[in-house]
Design a protein around this motif. Sequence first.
Motif, PDB file in Angstrom:
ATOM      1  N   HIS A 199       0.845  -1.186   0.000  1.00  0.00           N
ATOM      2  CA  HIS A 199       0.000   0.000   0.000  1.00  0.00           C
ATOM      3  C   HIS A 199       0.884   1.240   0.000  1.00  0.00           C
ATOM      4  O   HIS A 199       2.048   1.187   0.410  1.00  0.00           O
ATOM      5  N   ALA A 200       0.308   2.365  -0.418  1.00  0.00           N
ATOM      6  CA  ALA A 200       1.106   3.589  -0.573  1.00  0.00           C
ATOM      7  C   ALA A 200       1.822   3.981   0.718  1.00  0.00           C
ATOM      8  O   ALA A 200       2.989   4.393   0.690  1.00  0.00           O
ATOM      9  N   GLU A 201       1.124   3.842   1.853  1.00  0.00           N
ATOM     10  CA  GLU A 201       1.742   4.247   3.122  1.00  0.00           C
ATOM     11  C   GLU A 201       2.951   3.375   3.448  1.00  0.00           C
ATOM     12  O   GLU A 201       3.997   3.867   3.865  1.00  0.00           O
ATOM     13  N   ILE A 202       2.787   2.061   3.271  1.00  0.00           N
ATOM     14  CA  ILE A 202       3.871   1.124   3.596  1.00  0.00           C
ATOM     15  C   ILE A 202       5.069   1.375   2.677  1.00  0.00           C
ATOM     16  O   ILE A 202       6.223   1.412   3.130  1.00  0.00           O
ATOM     17  N   VAL A 203       4.779   1.533   1.371  1.00  0.00           N
ATOM     18  CA  VAL A 203       5.848   1.780   0.391  1.00  0.00           C
ATOM     19  C   VAL A 203       6.591   3.070   0.748  1.00  0.00           C
ATOM     20  O   VAL A 203       7.827   3.114   0.763  1.00  0.00           O
ATOM     21  N   THR A 204       5.835   4.112   1.051  1.00  0.00           N
ATOM     22  CA  THR A 204       6.427   5.431   1.266  1.00  0.00           C
ATOM     23  C   THR A 204       7.212   5.483   2.572  1.00  0.00           C
ATOM     24  O   THR A 204       8.308   6.061   2.628  1.00  0.00           O
ATOM     25  N   ILE A 205       6.665   4.883   3.611  1.00  0.00           N
ATOM     26  CA  ILE A 205       7.404   4.821   4.884  1.00  0.00           C
ATOM     27  C   ILE A 205       8.711   4.045   4.671  1.00  0.00           C
ATOM     28  O   ILE A 205       9.783   4.469   5.118  1.00  0.00           O
ATOM     29  N   GLY A 206       8.621   2.931   3.970  1.00  0.00           N
ATOM     30  CA  GLY A 206       9.818   2.125   3.716  1.00  0.00           C
ATOM     31  C   GLY A 206      10.861   2.878   2.900  1.00  0.00           C
ATOM     32  O   GLY A 206      12.072   2.802   3.191  1.00  0.00           O
ATOM     33  N   MET A 207      10.403   3.616   1.881  1.00  0.00           N
ATOM     34  CA  MET A 207      11.335   4.408   1.055  1.00  0.00           C
ATOM     35  C   MET A 207      12.011   5.480   1.904  1.00  0.00           C
ATOM     36  O   MET A 207      13.225   5.690   1.813  1.00  0.00           O
ATOM     37  N   ALA A 208      11.204   6.177   2.715  1.00  0.00           N
ATOM     38  CA  ALA A 208      11.764   7.256   3.546  1.00  0.00           C
ATOM     39  C   ALA A 208      12.791   6.691   4.520  1.00  0.00           C
ATOM     40  O   ALA A 208      13.863   7.279   4.736  1.00  0.00           O
ATOM     41  N   GLN A 209      12.476   5.540   5.088  1.00  0.00           N
ATOM     42  CA  GLN A 209      13.403   4.946   6.059  1.00  0.00           C
ATOM     43  C   GLN A 209      14.675   4.472   5.362  1.00  0.00           C
ATOM     44  O   GLN A 209      15.766   4.574   5.930  1.00  0.00           O
ATOM     45  N   ALA A 210      14.548   4.005   4.128  1.00  0.00           N
ATOM     46  CA  ALA A 210      15.749   3.618   3.372  1.00  0.00           C
ATOM     47  C   ALA A 210      16.590   4.852   3.049  1.00  0.00           C
ATOM     48  O   ALA A 210      17.816   4.840   3.195  1.00  0.00           O
ATOM     49  N   ILE A 211      15.920   5.937   2.621  1.00  0.00           N
ATOM     50  CA  ILE A 211      16.643   7.166   2.267  1.00  0.00           C
ATOM     51  C   ILE A 211      17.352   7.733   3.501  1.00  0.00           C
ATOM     52  O   ILE A 211      18.513   8.147   3.438  1.00  0.00           O
ATOM     53  N   LEU A 212      16.635   7.747   4.628  1.00  0.00           N
ATOM     54  CA  LEU A 212      17.186   8.349   5.853  1.00  0.00           C
ATOM     55  C   LEU A 212      17.998   7.344   6.677  1.00  0.00           C
ATOM     56  O   LEU A 212      18.553   7.704   7.720  1.00  0.00           O
ATOM     57  N   GLU A 213      18.044   6.109   6.206  1.00  0.00           N
ATOM     58  CA  GLU A 213      18.834   5.052   6.837  1.00  0.00           C
ATOM     59  C   GLU A 213      18.504   4.860   8.310  1.00  0.00           C
ATOM     60  O   GLU A 213      19.379   4.882   9.178  1.00  0.00           O
ATOM     61  N   THR A 214      17.204   4.718   8.580  1.00  0.00           N
ATOM     62  CA  THR A 214      16.752   4.444   9.938  1.00  0.00           C
ATOM     63  C   THR A 214      15.411   3.724   9.892  1.00  0.00           C
ATOM     64  O   THR A 214      14.608   3.960   8.989  1.00  0.00           O
ATOM     65  N   PHE A 215      15.160   2.850  10.849  1.00  0.00           N
ATOM     66  CA  PHE A 215      13.847   2.203  10.946  1.00  0.00           C
ATOM     67  C   PHE A 215      12.876   3.060  11.740  1.00  0.00           C
ATOM     68  O   PHE A 215      11.698   2.746  11.824  1.00  0.00           O
ATOM     69  N   ASP A 216      13.379   4.157  12.355  1.00  0.00           N
ATOM     70  CA  ASP A 216      12.554   4.977  13.245  1.00  0.00           C
ATOM     71  C   ASP A 216      12.632   6.439  12.834  1.00  0.00           C
ATOM     72  O   ASP A 216      13.623   7.123  13.111  1.00  0.00           O
TER      73      ASP A 216
END
Length: 194
Positions: free
Chosen positions: A77-94
Motif C-alpha cells: 500500500h502507498a503508506e507502507i511503500v512510502t514509509i519504507g522508502m523514507a526509512q531507506a533514504i534516511l537510513e533508519t527504521f525509526d
Amino acid sequence: MHFKVELPNWVIEESEKLPEIMPTLESQMEAVIRFSRINFQKETGGPFAAGIFEKETGKRVVIGVNRVVPGNNSTAHAEIVTIGMAQAILETFDLGGPGMPNYRLVVNARPCAMCFGSIPWSGVRSLAFAAAGEEVEKITGFDEGPIHPQWQQELEARNIEVIENVMAVEAYEVFREFAASDSPIYNGRSGESS
Ligand SMILES: [Zn+2]
C-alpha cells in the motif's frame, strides 16, 4: 531470498519536477493526489499515494505510490511503500529517532487497518489525509479492513497528530475516475472459497 518494492520511473521523473521544500500541507496533498491519479492511469498500481515531509519545514523526503498489483505484494500500500522508502533514504527504521525532525505522513485516503498499524511503528509524528475510509470503500469497492473505531484517539494518545479532510473533494474525484475505469479491485480472497 528477498522481496523488494520499487517505485515506477515516472514517480522519480515527476518528483524531480517538484520543489524540495513544499511548505504548505495543501501543496503536499496536491502532489500526493496527482500521483494517486497518475498511478492507476499508468497501470503502475492502485489509486493511492503518500508522501513523507518534514513537518516544520515542508522538506520533501519522498512521495510513493501503491504497488500491490505490479509488485505481487498485498502489503505494498502507498503508506507502507512510502514509509519504507523514507526509512531507506534516511537510513533508519525509526523516523522519530533522537535528533531527527518531526515527520508527517500525507496520504490521499484514510489509512486502512494495516496501514493504521504501520503508523506508530514508523516514528512519524503527524498524519494528514484527504478522503474518508467509508467513502473510499463505497466509491471503489476496496475492503479497507476493521480499523480501530477510536483510531484517531489511539494515534493522538501516542503523540501523533491527525489532520483529516485535507483536499478531500479533489481526492474523491480520483476515486470516482478509478471506479469508472476497468482498473482491478485487488482485494484478497477473490477466488471461490472451498
Ligand atoms: Zn493500507
